[in-house]
Scaffold this motif. Structure first.
Motif, short mmCIF file in Angstrom:
data_model
loop_
_atom_site.label_atom_id
_atom_site.label_comp_id
_atom_site.label_asym_id
_atom_site.label_seq_id
_atom_site.Cartn_x
_atom_site.Cartn_y
_atom_site.Cartn_z
N SER A 22 0.88 -1.16 0.00
CA SER A 22 0.00 0.00 0.00
C SER A 22 0.91 1.21 0.00
CB SER A 22 -0.90 0.00 1.23
OG SER A 22 -1.73 1.14 1.23
N LEU A 23 0.84 2.01 -1.06
CA LEU A 23 1.77 3.12 -1.24
C LEU A 23 1.04 4.45 -1.32
CD1 LEU A 23 2.74 0.57 -3.39
CD2 LEU A 23 4.82 1.79 -2.80
N HIS A 24 1.67 5.50 -0.81
CA HIS A 24 1.13 6.86 -0.81
C HIS A 24 2.04 7.71 -1.70
CE1 HIS A 24 -1.01 10.29 1.11
NE2 HIS A 24 0.11 10.93 0.85
N VAL A 25 1.48 8.27 -2.76
CA VAL A 25 2.25 9.07 -3.70
C VAL A 25 1.71 10.50 -3.65
CG1 VAL A 25 2.97 9.33 -6.10
CG2 VAL A 25 2.53 7.04 -5.17
N PHE B 258 -7.26 9.82 -3.86
CA PHE B 258 -7.99 8.61 -4.27
C PHE B 258 -7.02 7.44 -4.18
CE2 PHE B 258 -5.81 9.72 -8.11
CZ PHE B 258 -5.55 8.51 -8.74
N THR B 259 -7.58 6.23 -4.19
CA THR B 259 -6.77 5.02 -4.16
C THR B 259 -7.19 4.11 -5.30
OG1 THR B 259 -6.56 5.18 -1.76
CG2 THR B 259 -6.03 3.05 -2.75
N VAL B 260 -6.20 3.54 -5.96
CA VAL B 260 -6.43 2.64 -7.09
C VAL B 260 -5.61 1.37 -6.89
CG1 VAL B 260 -4.60 3.66 -8.51
CG2 VAL B 260 -6.54 2.57 -9.63
N ALA B 261 -6.08 0.25 -7.42
CA ALA B 261 -5.35 -1.01 -7.35
C ALA B 261 -4.62 -1.25 -8.66
CB ALA B 261 -6.30 -2.17 -7.07
N ASP B 262 -3.36 -1.68 -8.56
CA ASP B 262 -2.60 -2.02 -9.76
C ASP B 262 -2.95 -3.44 -10.20
OD1 ASP B 262 -0.96 -3.93 -8.41
OD2 ASP B 262 0.62 -2.47 -8.03
N PRO B 263 -2.39 -3.92 -11.30
CA PRO B 263 -2.75 -5.27 -11.79
C PRO B 263 -2.48 -6.40 -10.81
CG PRO B 263 -1.67 -4.03 -13.53
CD PRO B 263 -1.55 -3.20 -12.27
#
Length: 133
Positions: free
Chosen positions: A79-82, A116-121
């Protein structure tokens, strides 16, 4: 093999991400806006031993294929915060990738952030936010 780096020194913490399909995740991250600093191919065909991807506003992540390096990291567990000045622009790029949005974009009320938060592949969660701490 010649290894080239951009010469850009990134301060701070560098997060490591491991992927069962590191090339696909690398492409996904590049299309989100990361820039590649370094790519070292893996021993196996289509594997990545080590890849450094920089966020244009600061920070770096490290990416490798599952099994390439000794690490406790597992695909889909990060879980990363950019931090970004324009999360809306990043969200627009995620739409083009048909990424799964985990948390819709929102203006936070208890601290100053739009995020916002998104899931990668692989299923890792990436939060893109104006909040830098």
């Amino acid at each position: 093999m010649t290894v080239r780096v951009s010469g850009v020194l990134q301060q701070s913490v560098w997060a490591s991400v491991v992927s069962d399909d590191a090339h696909a995740l690398r492409g996904w991250l590049l299309r989100l806006g990361f820039n590649e600093d370094l790519l070292i191919p893996g021993e196996r065909e289509d594997a990545i031993h080590h890849c450094q991807l920089d966020w244009p506003e600061g920070g770096r992540i490290l990416l490798s294929s599952t099994g390439e390096r000794s690490t406790p990291c597992r695909p889909g567990t990060a879980s990363l915060h950019v931090v970004t000045a324009d999360p809306d622009a990043v969200l627009a790029r995620t739409a083009a990738l048909q990424a799964r949005v985990v948390h819709e974009i929102v203006d936070q009320t208890d601290y100053p952030s739009r995020d916002f938060t998104v899931a990668d592949p692989d299923g890792n969660h990436w939060t893109f936010a104006t909040f830098a701490g």
